[in-house]
Every structure is written in C-alpha cells, then in structure tokens.
Design an enzyme around this catalytic site. Sequence first.
Site: not given
Ligand code: NAD
Ligand code: WQD
Length: 339
Positions: A124, A149, A153
């Site tokens: 991330s 969190y 990462k």
């Molecule tokens: P998500 O929660 O929809 O998917 C994660 C999946 O992992 C879920 O299906 C959950 O049931 C499964 N899981 C969690 N812990 C587990 C475990 N111990 N064993 C087996 N399965 C497990 O999230 P997502 O948005 O699809 O994110 C996927 C990956 O990308 C995550 O690692 C997340 O941290 C990373 N990521 C997401 C974002 C975002 O904003 N969505 C941003 C940056 C990184």
């Molecule tokens: C985006 C913008 C908020 C919600 C987070 C995690 C990061 C990654 C992605 C992953 C910001 C504003 C949000 C709301 C708002 N996670 N906001 N009202 O903060 O960039 O990143 O998600 O796995 O690790 O920190 O994304 O979508 O939460 O926020 O005003 O109800 O929207 O302040 O400026 P962010 P976000």
Amino acid sequence: MSILVTGGAGYIGSHMVLSLLEHGHNVIVLDNLSNASSESLRRVEQMSGRQVILVKGDIRDRPLLDNLFSAHDISDVLHFAGLKAVGQSVEHPLRYFDNNVSGTLTLCQAMEAAGIRRLVFSSSATVYGEVATMPIHEALPTGSPTNPYGRSKLIVEEVLQDLAKADARWSIALLRYFNPVGAHESGLIGEDPNDIPNNLVPFVSQVAVGRRDVLYVFGDDYATPDGTGVRDYIHVSDLVEGHLCAMQAIARQSGVNIWNLGTGQGYSVFEIVNAFEAASGREVPYRIAPRREGDIAECWADPAKAERELGWTAKRRLDVMMQDTWRWQVNNPEGYSPA
Ligand code: NAD
Ligand code: WQD
C-alpha cells in the site's frame, strides 16, 4: 499449473480471480471468509464459465498450507489476504500483526518448504508515510505509517526484502496500491464492506443509494486546491491488469521488485462527490466534519516505473470508476447478502 490467490473472495481478489480465469489460468483461492462472501466466487464462476477451487481456511494454518501445496501444482502465489480497516487496527493491533504479519510469515514458510518462490504481495502507498512533495515514486525511502495496519504492510515488505536477499531464488513483487475503487463493468462483483465503510467511495456510494443519510467530509482546511484531501483513485480492473503484468515480470527476474500502482492523478473529496453525482444522477448530501486522525493532505503516485518496466498504465478514467461503482451498488444495494 495453478495460481494460489489468498484472500481471493475479497474485493480486489475476486476481480483478480476472474481475470486469471479469463486468461486461462487455473485458480485456487484460500480465504477464511472473515471479510468476504463465497457468493463473489460463485458469480466469478458464472461470469467466466470456469470453476475455482475455494479452500475455506486461514493463511496462519501451516498444516492446511502444507496440504494445499502438496495437493496442487502451484507456480505463483498472489497474496491479498489481510485485514485492512485502519481504525480497527488502532484498537486491535495484535489482531492486525498476527493476521497480516504472522500470516504472511507462515505462508512464506510453507511456500519455501514446498519450493514455491514466486510471490506478489498487496502492499500500500501507506508505507511511504507522510511525503512532502508529490508525486510519490518508488525510490523514496519508506516512511512511518500512522497506524498498525500501515505498519503491518511495511513490516511485511521488509521481511520479504530480507528473504529475497538471503535466497536469490525468490521472485517477489511488492505492489503499492494507491486508492482502489470501482467494480467490474458487469456490476456483478464489487466492494461489499462489512460495516460502516471506512473508505470514501464506498461511503459516497451508500449515501447515493440511500443506505446512509449524509457523507462526512473529513476536513476542508487542508492546503489543497479546495481544502479537502486529495488521493490517487485507481480502478480495480486497472489494478488487476497491473498484477498480471507484474506476474509476468517476476517470472523473468528474481529478487524484489517494487511498483506503484496508481494513475498519477489526484482528486479531492469534492471532486469525487461531484463525479459520483454525475455518474449516478443522485444527490450526495455532505457535512464538513473535523479532520480524521492520521490523514494526510494529499497523495498521488508517480506510475512511470510500472509503465517503463511492466508496460502497464491505468486506463480507466474517474467517470468510469464512478459509473462502475454505481452500477454495482444499484444492482446490489445490500452487497452480496440478499436484501
Ligand atoms: P478484502 O477485505 O475485501 O479482501 C481481503 C480478503 O482476505 C478477504 O476475503 C478476507 O476474508 C481474507 N482474509 C483476511 N485474513 C485472512 C486470513 N488470515 N486467512 C485467509 N483469508 C483472510 O480487502 P481488499 O480491499 O480486497 O484488499 C486486498 C489486499 O489489498 C489486502 O491485503 C489489503 O490490505 C490490500 N490493500 C487494499 C487497499 C484498499 O484500499 N482496498 C489498498 C492498499 C492495499
Ligand atoms: C480518502 C479521502 C479522507 C471517508 C485508506 C488507508 C490506506 C489504504 C486506502 C488500504 C481522505 C476522505 C474518507 C469519509 C472523507 N487502505 N474521507 N469522508 O485515507 O487515502 O487510505 O484506504 O488497504 O492504507 O489509509 O482513503 O478512502 O479512507 O479516504 O472525507 O467518510 O476521503 O479524509 O481525504 P485513504 P479513504
């Protein structure tokens, strides 16, 4: 040969599984369904006309991993499994480090024992911490994430770097996602948050569909053009295409490779609200609220390295991101659970 997708029933993972199947790969999903429904994979099977093996289990379960790796011929592991709610990670740090860090250690130990050393990790942009000048490129040192969190990462990234240094047979991609949004263009799969959404776009989308009354905008006094936070939103389908390119790249070279997956373009909260209103034809009422702790003013990627080394760029524009989010939301107002 098959590809193991951990967390493959989740938001990004389910889009990845669909794309892998469409590209002719055999896919095994390992997911404990802690934040997902198997309905996502049922739909993926329906859309692709192909079958997925779903192993309901945990990445921390070593005997299960050993059985899985000996029962299937696996070439690559795409590792999405993890907990991702920032606020919850502050309240329950041990749960986050256990799941995200210990889980990844166990997964890598089992991979090593099975002789599988190709791994794509969902990292991330949070690992950069607070950066003074935009855009963010991969050569910048990692910073200090403001929550457990983000730290989980960063720790995993460091562990994987050490692993590849110790054994040159590992090929690892650390993909630093910016802000994934959107849904498959069919509207059949998308993001289905368990509780109140933490992230902006799912929240906006639930307000537009009437599940929530009002959006709270966390601060309008940042040093940004309109005072609200600016982020690099990337369509989940573009993100998935980045993974396919990264998989091909690490099949050719070993060591650790880091790529930003972002568009290079930042949008403010107000720009997102306006774009969502245009895509949905619905009003999104909002109120200005205090800044959210740990938030930064702005963050967007320099995606040049991924373009140069992977031949990948994000193609889908903001209007498409919002239209696809809306199609998913309006077709599935309660997500995967029946209304
Ligand atoms: P998500 O929660 O929809 O998917 C994660 C999946 O992992 C879920 O299906 C959950 O049931 C499964 N899981 C969690 N812990 C587990 C475990 N111990 N064993 C087996 N399965 C497990 O999230 P997502 O948005 O699809 O994110 C996927 C990956 O990308 C995550 O690692 C997340 O941290 C990373 N990521 C997401 C974002 C975002 O904003 N969505 C941003 C940056 C990184
Ligand atoms: C985006 C913008 C908020 C919600 C987070 C995690 C990061 C990654 C992605 C992953 C910001 C504003 C949000 C709301 C708002 N996670 N906001 N009202 O903060 O960039 O990143 O998600 O796995 O690790 O920190 O994304 O979508 O939460 O926020 O005003 O109800 O929207 O302040 O400026 P962010 P976000």
